[in-house]
Design a protein around this motif. Sequence first.
Motif, short mmCIF file in Angstrom:
data_model
loop_
_atom_site.label_atom_id
_atom_site.label_comp_id
_atom_site.label_asym_id
_atom_site.label_seq_id
_atom_site.Cartn_x
_atom_site.Cartn_y
_atom_site.Cartn_z
N ILE A 9 0.73 -1.22 -0.05
CA ILE A 9 -0.10 0.05 -0.14
C ILE A 9 0.86 1.37 0.06
N TYR A 10 1.87 1.39 0.90
CA TYR A 10 2.88 2.42 0.99
C TYR A 10 3.40 2.50 -0.70
N LYS A 11 3.78 1.42 -1.29
CA LYS A 11 4.55 1.64 -2.54
C LYS A 11 3.45 2.17 -3.54
N LYS A 12 2.27 1.80 -3.49
CA LYS A 12 1.23 2.04 -4.41
C LYS A 12 0.96 3.69 -4.15
N GLY A 17 1.57 9.13 -6.41
CA GLY A 17 2.28 10.46 -6.20
C GLY A 17 3.12 10.83 -7.45
N LEU A 18 3.94 9.82 -7.84
CA LEU A 18 4.74 9.94 -8.95
C LEU A 18 3.79 10.32 -10.23
N LEU A 19 2.79 9.65 -10.49
CA LEU A 19 1.94 9.54 -11.50
C LEU A 19 1.29 11.08 -11.49
N GLU A 216 -3.60 20.48 -5.49
CA GLU A 216 -3.04 19.31 -6.27
C GLU A 216 -1.58 19.17 -6.33
N LEU A 217 -0.79 20.33 -6.43
CA LEU A 217 0.65 20.10 -6.13
C LEU A 217 1.26 19.59 -4.78
N TRP A 222 3.50 15.27 -1.64
CA TRP A 222 3.21 14.44 -0.56
C TRP A 222 3.55 13.01 -0.68
N LEU A 223 2.50 12.50 -1.54
CA LEU A 223 2.56 11.35 -1.88
C LEU A 223 3.68 10.63 -2.51
N THR A 224 4.51 11.49 -3.28
CA THR A 224 5.69 11.10 -3.84
C THR A 224 6.70 10.78 -2.70
N PHE A 225 7.07 11.94 -1.98
CA PHE A 225 8.34 11.73 -1.05
C PHE A 225 7.87 11.21 0.24
N LYS A 226 6.38 11.27 0.68
CA LYS A 226 6.27 10.89 1.97
C LYS A 226 5.17 9.60 2.03
#
Length: 237
Positions: A9-12, A17-19, A216-217, A222-226
């Motif tokens: 879940i964390y990886k998802k 976040g990257l997407l 949105e940013l 946050w999702l990408t890095f945290k």
Amino acid sequence: MEEENEILIYKKARIAGLLYCFVFAGGFFAEVFVRQKLMVYGDPIATATNILANESLYRWGFAISLLYLICNIPIALIFYNIFKRADKFLAALLLLFFLTGNTVEIVNIINHYTPLDVLKITSGVNGFNQNQSSLLAYLSLNAFTTGFGITLVFFACYDLVIGLLILKSKYLPKLIGILMLMAGVCYLTNSFSLFLYPEFAEKLFPFVLFPCFVGELVLALWLTFKGIKLLRYTYAK
């Protein structure tokens, strides 16, 4: 097994976040550096001239738009998978609003490409002069603007729902949930002012979209890095 599931879940969340970052960057590029740059409001001939003089840029704007619309699909599914533990009904609403908005935008994106076809095909065709070709191309771009306004209504509802889910689940900071709620309200204000009071909408733009930009940013970064708070995710079961 449960620990592996939490790690997954964390990886998802990080993948989403990257997407999301790509979607944000792609949408910003296509709107600001392509359509807003090349479209001269109230001047079809100048708009047509800009499109033909920057054909490669215009095509890239279309291609990148298609790519980020593809990316929206896994993002929607990941968000549903993450937030369904907090509230399955709201998570389902999030999924429906996100995918509906994405579908409307996919259909509408043809109005981005059509002006190029119109200008190319009608060039030198008997019965079409430059003014007529330019007007047809301009009308298609104007239709895209209206269609995009409709798209943002559904994404506004998505923003409102994910804002509520963030506040309820506490997987992410409360501030992000508040920012997403503000983004939803601003998207709705922008779209309905465009439909009902276009002159007023011109005065609001781009200020009304600034909270959307920030919300949105921040969510994407946050999702990408945290990622999400796994401990709270575990307790939400």
